[in-house]
Write a protein that holds these residues in place. Structure first.
Motif, short mmCIF file in Angstrom:
data_model
loop_
_atom_site.label_atom_id
_atom_site.label_comp_id
_atom_site.label_asym_id
_atom_site.label_seq_id
_atom_site.Cartn_x
_atom_site.Cartn_y
_atom_site.Cartn_z
N GLU A 481 0.80 -1.22 0.00
CA GLU A 481 0.00 0.00 0.00
C GLU A 481 0.83 1.27 0.00
O GLU A 481 0.28 2.35 -0.15
N SER A 482 2.12 1.18 0.21
CA SER A 482 2.91 2.40 0.26
C SER A 482 4.35 2.11 -0.14
O SER A 482 4.79 0.95 -0.12
N LYS A 483 5.05 3.16 -0.46
CA LYS A 483 6.46 3.03 -0.81
C LYS A 483 7.27 2.57 0.40
O LYS A 483 8.23 1.80 0.26
N GLU A 531 -1.62 2.39 -4.46
CA GLU A 531 -0.40 3.18 -4.61
C GLU A 531 0.31 2.86 -5.92
O GLU A 531 0.92 3.73 -6.53
N LYS A 537 4.08 3.93 -11.66
CA LYS A 537 4.39 3.56 -10.28
C LYS A 537 4.98 2.15 -10.20
O LYS A 537 5.90 1.88 -9.43
#
Length: 899
Positions: A481-483, A531, A537
């Motif tokens: 869900e996130s970097k 994300e 991405k």
């Protein structure tokens, strides 16, 4: 009267005296029966019996005294079974009480203390059955009189006998006073028994200490039985347990300073009292462990308690009960562990990690969603490992540390026994745990990097395998869900990257395999994440992965192909978006061009790192071949998407690798064949002479190969570059598609050049075989095109057939000469094996039957006779001629072919 010299004699004497006692009781001679009872009890005075022998004798004595007790009870009718009037019953009870009271006084005059006390307890417990008997006085008196035996073995069994006889005869009533008295009675007896049990270790010489420890373990159940009695007595009264029982038991545990006693009594307390009691007194139980002997295993004690509490929660859940989970249970354990680590620096890494492992299980059982507890525990383990100089200083602790990182539950060893549904559920729970710990617990990485390379690979490989299996069953389970989460995942695989650089080790090979799996796993998880829902991405994530893998040195030979494959997948997705989303066609096309640049960069890195000078020449050659093929595959993909300039650049890079790094003749030939196969399927390169330039370059390289036979085969393979064939997948169809790239003159030139190369060979057999192969290629073009377009006509084919025949006649002359020589030597009747010629000019023996091994054995030229060699082109040519004859019935043009 003295005791017997051996166990057998003692048993015989006890049985004999028991029989005499029973006869006396049958005739009402109580005094004589007591005399025989005293005689059999004398055998319990023997100081030379081992615990097992003493226990065997004790059982016989117990049964004999049980018969005496039953007689005393029945003779006095103290059970209350009286058919007379109340007055008569009262008088009978009073008489019985008087009789037993007198008898109780009488037996205390026995000559020896052991028989005296056993008889006193027997009569006293019978007296307790009389209504109105002074229970407290008798119980106190018996308890006090037992102090007369101080020998550990005899005193332990005597007090055990007192406990057994008084089991149902303590003070009656549910009043606090009665309960308190009974507890004090059992506690007092337990204290004395425990002291005697501890004193047993000091009996005999020091050299028999191990034997004494073994004997004590055989007797520990006698002491534990007293605590069981206490647990039955207090029932659910946690207040008296916390106030009266537990403090006394723990005081005995601490004061004895005996390792065996401390570990055993803690275990008994944890097992026999209810779970609710332990929750109420958890702090007391744990704090006392700080006062134990330094040699006592605190970890074992804590883990016993942890297992009991975990079982409590599991039982509540299994029964669908509302489990009341106190919020402070883990905090209490954590405070204890922290204090233990501070006050007991002598505790090694093994002990601490054992406790940490148990508390991890407890936290996951009681508070499965609270991963901060796991972070604390892993942090403490990492700190302890650092304090002791790392895991290398204590190799035995490495498996424990691996368990902390790679085993989320206590049932890991039962996985194989589960069915498929349970296995999937277990893997899902494990994957969820791993993902949560990796992304939310910084201490996980801190502890991981302290392990040696092999242990790190083992942990991370297990995690990756779990992720992969879950992703295969339930693709949407793992979502990045996130970097920050992605960076934490990448930090976990860094140990694998370092280990993967050591390609010559088993650990390095395992690491490379797992890294490739991890790459595909990440790529599969990204599209489901908000994300990373866009191509940009996801490419950013793949580039992050590439940067991490780049640290693996030559290990990127095994990891970069996985990254490149994932980039190809994104390129194809982007091409689909380009078609479907009209307003963003230019955007996605430009994005694809940029992605191809990333692919080119990865291939360039592979070449620069892996294809240079290396001590392992085969490894370098394999890497060069890999780079070459990746360029070809990338070129084919770019051509498929009509990106002709990018495709041409990749083909050019492939040629650069071929020219600069491929020096082996066989590798060069195989590389040119791969180039021709890939190039022949392209469709977008027919602008600005891209295709023609590449085809000419391929053919030119083929004609310059070192070996003539390689030149021949490479050039006739390149002839197909000038004669495109249909690709059904893109809608092409022979006879309808008019845009095929075909130049018949170039086809004929390639065939003529290959024929010249074949004719120049010094080996007549191989030269003739190559001519037959060229003939087959000519027949292909003759079938699939007209003479005006292919320039391969009947005249050329007939000339080639005649040339083959001429060469075969000369070969057959050699064959006849050798056959004559063989006949002269007497071995002409043997059946020669059948051979075919491989592409590299070697001869391969054909299996004689269908059941023979499919792996053909290559034989060196010197091991094959001329007769057998000549058969190769002869049989090949015969098959070709048979084909031509069959084609005459289908194609009239073949009527003009002369055989």
């Amino acid at each position: 009267m003295s005791y017997s010299d051996s166990l057998d004699l003692a048993i015989s004497n006890v049985k004999q005296q028991t029989t005499l006692m029973q006869r006396c009781l049958q005739h009402g001679r109580l005094m004589d029966a007591l005399k025989h009872s005293s005689a059999l009890l004398t055998e319990l005075r023997n100081p030379h019996l081992l615990p097992k022998q003493y226990y065997e004798l004790y059982i016989l004595v117990f049964d004999a005294l049980s018969a005496l007790s039953a007689y005393l009870v029945d003779s006095g009718n103290v059970s209350g079974d009286n058919n007379g009037s109340d007055a008569s019953a009262s008088a009978s009870a009073a008489a019985a009480a008087t009789h037993l009271a007198d008898l109780y006084e009488l037996v205390q005059y026995a000559g020896n203390v052991v028989p005296r006390l056993y008889l006193m307890i027997t009569v006293g417990t019978s007296y307790l059955r009389v209504p109105g008997a002074p229970r407290e006085e008798i119980l106190k008196d018996m308890l006090e009189m037992c102090r007369g035996v101080q020998n550990p073995m005899r005193g332990l069994f005597l007090r055990y006998y007192l406990s057994q006889r008084t089991k149902q005869l303590l003070v009656e009533g549910d009043t606090p006073e009665a309960l308190e008295f009974n507890c004090q009675f059992l506690i007092a007896n337990f204290i004395e028994m425990n002291k005697m049990w501890v004193r047993l270790q000091h009996q005999g010489p020091l050299r028999e200490r191990e034997q004494r420890a073994k004997e004590r373990r055989e007797l520990q159940i006698l002491v534990g039985a007293q605590i069981v009695r206490l647990s039955q007595l207090v029932d659910n009264n946690v207040e008296i347990y916390a106030a009266e029982i537990l403090p006394v038991v723990l005081a005995q545990v601490v004061q004895c300073r005996d390792v065996l006693c401390q570990e055993y009594l803690y275990d008994v307390v944890c097992q026999v009292f209810p779970d609710e009691f332990h929750l109420r007194t958890l702090d007391t139980l744990l704090q006392t462990t700080l006062q134990l002997n330094a040699q006592t295993s605190v970890a074992r004690i804590v883990l016993t308690l942890v297992d009991r509490l975990n079982g409590y929660v599991q039982r509540l859940r299994d029964n669908d009960s509302d489990a009341h989970i106190p919020a402070t249970v883990f905090d209490t354990f954590w405070e204890h562990l922290t204090k233990l680590n501070e006050e007991r620096p002598d505790l090694g890494l093994m002990e601490i990690t054992g406790i940490v492992r148990g508390l991890m299980t407890l936290s996951l059982t009681w508070y499965p969603d609270n991963l901060q507890n796991i972070d604390k525990l892993l942090g403490l383990a990492a700190q302890k490992c650092n304090d002791e100089g790392g895991a290398e200083r204590d190799p035995e602790s490495v498996p424990r540390l691996v368990e902390l990182l790679a085993a989320p539950d206590a049932s890991e060893g039962e996985v194989d026994a589960r069915n498929d549904a349970q296995q999937i559920s277990h893997n899902l729970a494990s994957a969820t745990y791993y993902y949560g710990v990796i992304t939310q617990c910084p201490s996980f990485i801190e502890l991981l990097v302290l392990l040696d390379a092999g242990a790190q690979v083992k942990v991370v490989a297990r995690i990756i395998e779990c992720f992969v299996s879950v992703q295969a069953e339930k693709p949407a389970t793992l979502q990045i869900e996130s970097k920050d989460q992605l960076e934490r995942l990448l930090r976990v695989v860094e140990p694998l990257v370092k280990s993967g650089a050591k390609q010559d080790t088993v650990t390095g090979q395992l690491a490379q395999e797992q890294l490739a799996k991890f790459c595909h796993l990440i790529a599969a998880c990204l599209p489901a994440s908000r994300e990373y829902s866009t191509v940009e991405k996801r490419m950013e994530a793949l580039l992050m992965l590439k940067n991490v893998y780049h640290r693996g040195g030559r290990g990127i030979r095994h990891t970069y192909p996985a990254i490149i494959t994932c980039m190809w997948r994104e390129i194809r997705r982007c091409a689909v978006y380009e078609v479907r989303i009209r307003g963003k066609r230019d955007y996605y096309r430009n994005l694809n061009k940029q992605t191809f640049k990333y692919v080119a960069r990865c291939i360039s890195d592979l070449f620069n790192v892996c294809c240079g000078a290396s001590s392992d020449g085969s490894s370098s050659a394999a890497a060069t071949d890999l780079v070459y093929k990746l360029n070809l595959a990338s070129a084919a993909l770019a051509d498929e998407l009509s990106l002709e300039e990018i495709a041409y650049n990749f083909f050019s890079e492939a040629f650069a690798v071929f020219e600069d790094s491929l020096s082996d003749a066989r590798s060069q030939w195989q590389a040119l064949v791969s180039m021709a196969q890939t190039l022949q399927k392209t469709r977008s390169l027919h602008v600005e002479n891209y295709y023609s330039n590449l085809a000419v370059r391929t053919t030119l390289h083929g004609s310059k190969l070192l070996r003539k036979q390689d030149q021949c085969r490479a050039v006739y393979a390149c002839s197909h570059l000038w004669w495109a064939t249909e690709i059904a997948a893109i809608g092409e169809e022979e006879g309808r598609t008019e845009t095929f790239f075909r130049e018949g003159k170039r086809v004929l030139e390639c065939l003529q050049r290959s024929l010249r190369a074949a004719d120049s060979l010094m080996d007549n057999v191989e030269s003739c075989e190559l001519m037959v192969e060229i003939l087959n290629v000519c027949l292909y073009y003759f079938i699939h095109g007209e003479e005006q377009t292919t320039h391969v006509g009947v005249g050329y084919i007939n000339g080639l057939i005649e040339l083959v025949k001429t060469n075969l006649r000369s070969l057959q002359m050699e064959q006849e000469q050798e056959q004559e020589q063989a006949n002269a030597n007497g071995n002409g009747a043997t059946v020669a094996p059948r051979y075919v010629m491989a592409l590299d000019g070697t001869y391969v023996q054909v299996p004689e039957s269908n059941n023979a091994s499919s792996a053909a054995t290559q034989t060196k030229l010197k091991d094959i006779s001329i007769n057998e060699m000549v058969r190769v082109p002869v049989e090949h040519f015969q098959r070709t001629c048979t084909y031509i004859e069959n084609q005459r019935d289908i194609d009239a043009r073949f009527q003009t072919v002369v055989l």
